[in-house]
Design an enzyme around this catalytic site. Structure first.
Site, PDB file in Angstrom:
ATOM      1  N   HIS A 108       0.687  -1.246  -0.172  1.00 14.58           N
ATOM      2  CA  HIS A 108      -0.047  -0.014   0.107  1.00 14.58           C
ATOM      3  C   HIS A 108       0.997   1.195  -0.049  1.00 14.58           C
ATOM      4  O   HIS A 108       1.986   1.184   0.554  1.00 14.58           O
ATOM      5  CB  HIS A 108      -0.995  -0.090   1.191  1.00 14.58           C
ATOM      6  CG  HIS A 108      -1.882   1.012   1.328  1.00 14.58           C
ATOM      7  ND1 HIS A 108      -1.899   2.396   1.624  1.00 14.58           N
ATOM      8  CD2 HIS A 108      -3.143   0.835   1.073  1.00 14.58           C
ATOM      9  CE1 HIS A 108      -2.986   2.793   1.443  1.00 14.58           C
ATOM     10  NE2 HIS A 108      -3.773   2.019   1.317  1.00 14.58           N
TER      11      HIS A 108
ATOM     12  N   ASP B 243       2.975  -4.719   8.106  1.00 14.57           N
ATOM     13  CA  ASP B 243       1.537  -4.026   7.795  1.00 14.57           C
ATOM     14  C   ASP B 243       0.475  -4.993   8.171  1.00 14.57           C
ATOM     15  O   ASP B 243       0.106  -5.931   7.239  1.00 14.57           O
ATOM     16  CB  ASP B 243       1.701  -3.318   6.578  1.00 14.57           C
ATOM     17  CG  ASP B 243       0.323  -2.678   6.211  1.00 14.57           C
ATOM     18  OD1 ASP B 243      -0.778  -2.844   6.814  1.00 14.57           O
ATOM     19  OD2 ASP B 243       0.315  -1.863   5.153  1.00 14.57           O
TER      20      ASP B 243
ATOM     21  N   GLN C 194      -4.989  -5.591   6.943  1.00 14.46           N
ATOM     22  CA  GLN C 194      -5.602  -6.440   6.417  1.00 14.46           C
ATOM     23  C   GLN C 194      -5.651  -7.784   7.151  1.00 14.46           C
ATOM     24  O   GLN C 194      -6.913  -8.447   7.518  1.00 14.46           O
ATOM     25  CB  GLN C 194      -5.535  -6.884   4.795  1.00 14.46           C
ATOM     26  CG  GLN C 194      -5.719  -5.747   3.957  1.00 14.46           C
ATOM     27  CD  GLN C 194      -7.132  -5.163   3.965  1.00 14.46           C
ATOM     28  OE1 GLN C 194      -7.915  -5.778   4.119  1.00 14.46           O
ATOM     29  NE2 GLN C 194      -7.145  -3.893   3.837  1.00 14.46           N
TER      30      GLN C 194
ATOM     31  N   LYS D 265     -10.775  -1.893  10.167  1.00 13.43           N
ATOM     32  CA  LYS D 265     -10.751  -2.984   9.376  1.00 13.43           C
ATOM     33  C   LYS D 265     -11.211  -4.350  10.070  1.00 13.43           C
ATOM     34  O   LYS D 265     -11.387  -5.278   9.323  1.00 13.43           O
ATOM     35  CB  LYS D 265      -9.045  -3.186   9.004  1.00 13.43           C
ATOM     36  CG  LYS D 265      -8.508  -1.973   8.273  1.00 13.43           C
ATOM     37  CD  LYS D 265      -9.087  -1.892   7.027  1.00 13.43           C
ATOM     38  CE  LYS D 265      -8.205  -0.849   6.396  1.00 13.43           C
ATOM     39  NZ  LYS D 265      -8.398  -0.771   4.948  1.00 13.43           N
TER      40      LYS D 265
ATOM     41  N   CYS E 175      -4.727   2.191  -3.961  1.00  7.60           N
ATOM     42  CA  CYS E 175      -3.385   2.640  -3.191  1.00  7.60           C
ATOM     43  C   CYS E 175      -2.225   1.682  -3.362  1.00  7.60           C
ATOM     44  O   CYS E 175      -1.272   1.607  -2.545  1.00  7.60           O
ATOM     45  CB  CYS E 175      -3.934   3.171  -1.713  1.00  7.60           C
ATOM     46  SG  CYS E 175      -4.753   4.402  -1.408  1.00  7.60           S
TER      47      CYS E 175
END
Length: 412
Positions: free
Chosen positions: A129, A206, A209, A232, A370
């Site tokens: 991202h 990261d 998700q 999320k 993104c």
């Protein structure tokens, strides 16, 4: 693709927990398939927000009156809940941020600016991202570091042999996504972390998700930093978490100054608070932090394993149904995925696809998500993305497939 486990959840009962789903868009029942952008909120989370503002709205930590103490207790209870959610060793390792992006920037500024120097190398992946690209580019420009990228193969998996070639004694930091928001690919982050540690590098994961779909254990992963966003995983927007190992956080200097992050201030010198507070300057997003505990408890009641099994079942079904549509090509067929199906259609722009699906009450995401470099890698401008959550059903996937065919008839 990984094998699905038969779901054991009462999805129709679960759907009743989400008030927003009970509505019509353009005179058709809403089909919400934009969960990778943000998930909807269960009544428990909405009630937690309302209860805070109606019952004990007050600033935290410094007040001694009843409301302030009640708000402080609720705020810190969420920190303990997040500690358990990520299986951090210490509650002090949980820092509240404004989201995944904020957490990555915090590490880039507070760790990168202090410990990285000219010639040091930072490795990211080709599916990141923008939030996990731009902060490192800015750091490289400022500090003279070198940014290197793990390439992505045609299936949407990282090319780990190339990662091995990138690693060296110059590698000081590796920052990779756990699960791709564009492709759904689940990366082998434990292996990535182990290889980075072998050359002395620090690793940030990261988890924007993965935190919604996968069981995350930062101790088992041996992650140095892990970032995620509450919205999320059925929590509120504007609230996220940075996990960091104690020794790293203690060695870092804060990059925001103000109240709460100080121990003592004079005009000559300021001394900083202990972790996690030295990274939480100013009045925080109290209500949303308080409410994230309700989201964590809601997930716990359903069980992350059952949620993941249901979403994987939906992924398999959607992949089968959409693959039968002439002219449709799924972008990203990795060995292991979360519930994301990203596709392009011959002769139809993804934005047109999204607009016409919306007219049918079907909410999907269109564009580059993104991840512009990833789109360039596949030679496309963008995709239509359907992404699943615990409240989605196979009937909704059937409506998506029917909707796509209607778009074909209209546009071709």
């Amino acid at each position: 693709m990984q094998t699905a486990i038969a779901p054991s959840l009462d999805i129709q009962q679960i759907r009743q927990d989400f008030p927003i789903l009970d509505q019509q868009i353009n005179n058709r029942p809403l089909v919400y398939l934009d969960n990778a952008a943000t998930t909807q909120k269960p009544r428990a989370v909405i009630d937690a927000l309302t209860n805070y503002y109606e019952g004990y709205n007050a600033n935290i930590h410094r007040g001694i009156h009843h409301l302030a103490e009640q708000a402080t207790a609720a705020f810190e209870a969420s920190r303990r809940a997040m500690q358990s959610f990520l299986n951090a060793e210490h509650w002090q390792e949980i820092i509240f941020t404004y989201g995944t992006t904020d957490g990555i920037n915090l590490v880039a500024q507070a760790y990168g600016r202090r410990f990285l120097n000219a010639g040091d190398e930072i490795i990211i992946s080709g599916m990141e991202h923008h939030s996990n690209i731009v902060p490192w580019q800015m750091l490289c420009e400022e500090r003279g570091c070198v940014l290197k990228v793990i390439p992505v193969d045609e299936q949407g998996d990282l090319m780990l042999d190339e990662y091995d070639n990138l690693l060296s004694e110059k590698t000081k930091l590796v920052s990779v996504v756990h699960a791709s928001n564009s492709l759904g690919t689940v990366n082998p982050v434990k292996t990535i972390i182990d290889k980075a540690h072998a050359v002395g590098a620090v690793v940030l994961i990261d988890g924007a998700q993965s935190s919604s779909h996968l069981t995350v254990d930062v101790q088992d992963l041996d992650a140095d930093f892990f970032v995620c966003s509450a919205h999320k995983f059925y929590g509120p927007t504007g609230m996220g978490v940075l996990y960091g190992k104690t020794a790293l956080l203690e060695a870092m200097s804060p990059y925001r100054g103000g109240g709460e992050m100080i121990r003592e201030v004079t005009f000559e010198k300021t001394t900083y608070n202990d972790i996690p507070y030295k990274f939480e300057a100013g009045t925080p997003n109290i209500a949303d932090v308080v409410a994230v505990k309700a989201a964590i408890e809601y997930i716990g009641q359903l069980s992350k394993e059952a949620i993941s099994a249901h979403e994987l079942d939906l992924l398999h079904y959607a992949t089968e149904q959409l693959s039968e549509i002439d002219g449709l090509r799924i972008i990203g067929q990795a060995r292991e995925k979360i519930g994301v199906v990203s596709f392009v259609m011959d002769g139809i722009h993804h934005q047109d696809m999204g607009v016409i699906l919306d007219q049918q009450g079907i909410a999907v995401r269109t564009g580059h998500h993104c991840t512009m470099p990833l789109m360039h890698r596949f030679g496309i401008a963008g995709t239509t993305r359907a992404s699943f959550a615990v409240y989605n059903t196979k009937d909704e996937i059937d409506r998506l497939a029917q909707g796509i065919r209607r778009v074909q008839k209209m546009m071709l």
